[in-house]
Design a protein around this motif. Structure first.
Motif: not given
Length: 303
Positions: A13-21, A51-57, A63-64, A69-71
């Motif tokens: 749920e937290v991961f999905v919130r990161v992507i959506e927000l 697995a890396r899910l996010l490329n951070r800058s 998203l990788t 796929g996970l999202y």
């Protein structure tokens, strides 16, 4: 780490919130967490999945392929979980584990004594009780309900007020026989005042005298980590303590403690809330059962 040791739905749920927000800070505000806690949670998820899910800058998160796929699957899984809990709620049969975090005085005087009656009413529910006067991060600690005393900080968490309790200064008859009963706030300077060593809003004891209100600094030779420890020290005759009235009402009635400077009590009180995650109105039936039971059975006012 075994799968039962990981709150996979909470992480998802937290991961999905990161992507959506669109970032850690926005997701942290929505989930009632700190940005660093969200970042660490996503890092733990990546480490666990390998697995890396996010490329951070510094400017954005990207998203990788694995993250995408996970999202996509995560959104469907969370929707299915919501639907399953709604169906379970219709059946009116609370089931599952509820983790409750409460301050130590509330735990000793209410939560633990009420547990047998709650479990008899809801045999399908399992309680996981943690008692501490430290304020915890509900999502990070996988907590369903947290009982908190005092003013609430602004957050996206939901809160249900359980009541409010007046405060009272107390001491044992043995201590007062040895050191005397203070007649004015000024005389507290000659007494041993017991203090808490956890973070608080107030830095002293508020009192009223001669038409004015002021704060008395708490100076003594003992500090303790929770209110119940301070009560035990007061009962042992170590010094004076300022505690919630519900903690000491039985001690006062039995004569084990005596109220001190009640004529100078400003009448302030401390609110107690049950805090929980409930955005969108979706509260699992097992959690709602705990909230309703506490509201029904907790009485914070003096007898």
């Amino acid at each position: 780490m075994g799968r039962l040791d990981v709150n996979r739905s909470g992480e998802l749920e937290v991961f999905v919130r990161v992507i959506e927000l669109g970032g850690f800070s926005a997701a942290a505000r929505a989930c009632g967490m700190t940005p660093s806690a969200v970042s660490k949670l996503v890092s733990r998820l990546e480490q666990r999945l390998g697995a890396r899910l996010l490329n951070r800058s510094t400017r954005q998160l990207q998203l990788t392929a694995e993250g995408c796929g996970l999202y996509e699957r995560g959104v469907r899984v969370l929707a299915a979980l919501d639907e399953a809990e709604r169906c379970a709620g219709v059946q009116d049969t609370p089931r599952g584990r509820v983790r409750i975090n409460a301050n130590v005085p509330f735990g000793h005087h209410f939560l633990l004594p009420l547990a047998p009656a709650f479990l008899a009413r809801y045999p399908g529910v399992t309680l996981d009780i943690v008692l501490t006067d430290a304020v915890v991060d509900i999502l990070e600690q996988r907590t369903d309900v947290a009982v908190r005393a005092g003013p609430l900080k602004s957050s996206n968490l939901m809160a249900r007020k359980l009541g409010q309790t007046p405060m009272v200064i107390v001491a044992s008859p043995a201590y007062l026989a040895r050191c005397g009963m203070p007649a004015t706030p000024g005389e507290l300077a000659g007494h041993n005042l017991l203090d808490a060593n956890y973070a608080r809003t107030n830095t002293g004891w508020p009192l009223r005298h001669d038409g004015g209100e002021f704060i008395v600094p708490v100076l003594g030779n003992v500090q303790a980590s929770d209110g119940e420890a301070l009560r035990q020290l007061a009962l042992a005759g170590v010094g004076l303590a300022r505690l919630a009235a519900f903690q000491v009402r039985d001690d006062l009635a039995a004569g084990r403690l005596r109220a001190v400077l009640e004529a100078c009590n400003p009448g302030d009180s401390e609110e107690v809330h049950a805090v929980y995650v409930g955005q969108g109105g979706h509260v699992p039936l097992r959690v709602r059962a705990v909230l309703d039971f506490l509201a029904e059975n907790v009485s914070l006012s003096p007898r």
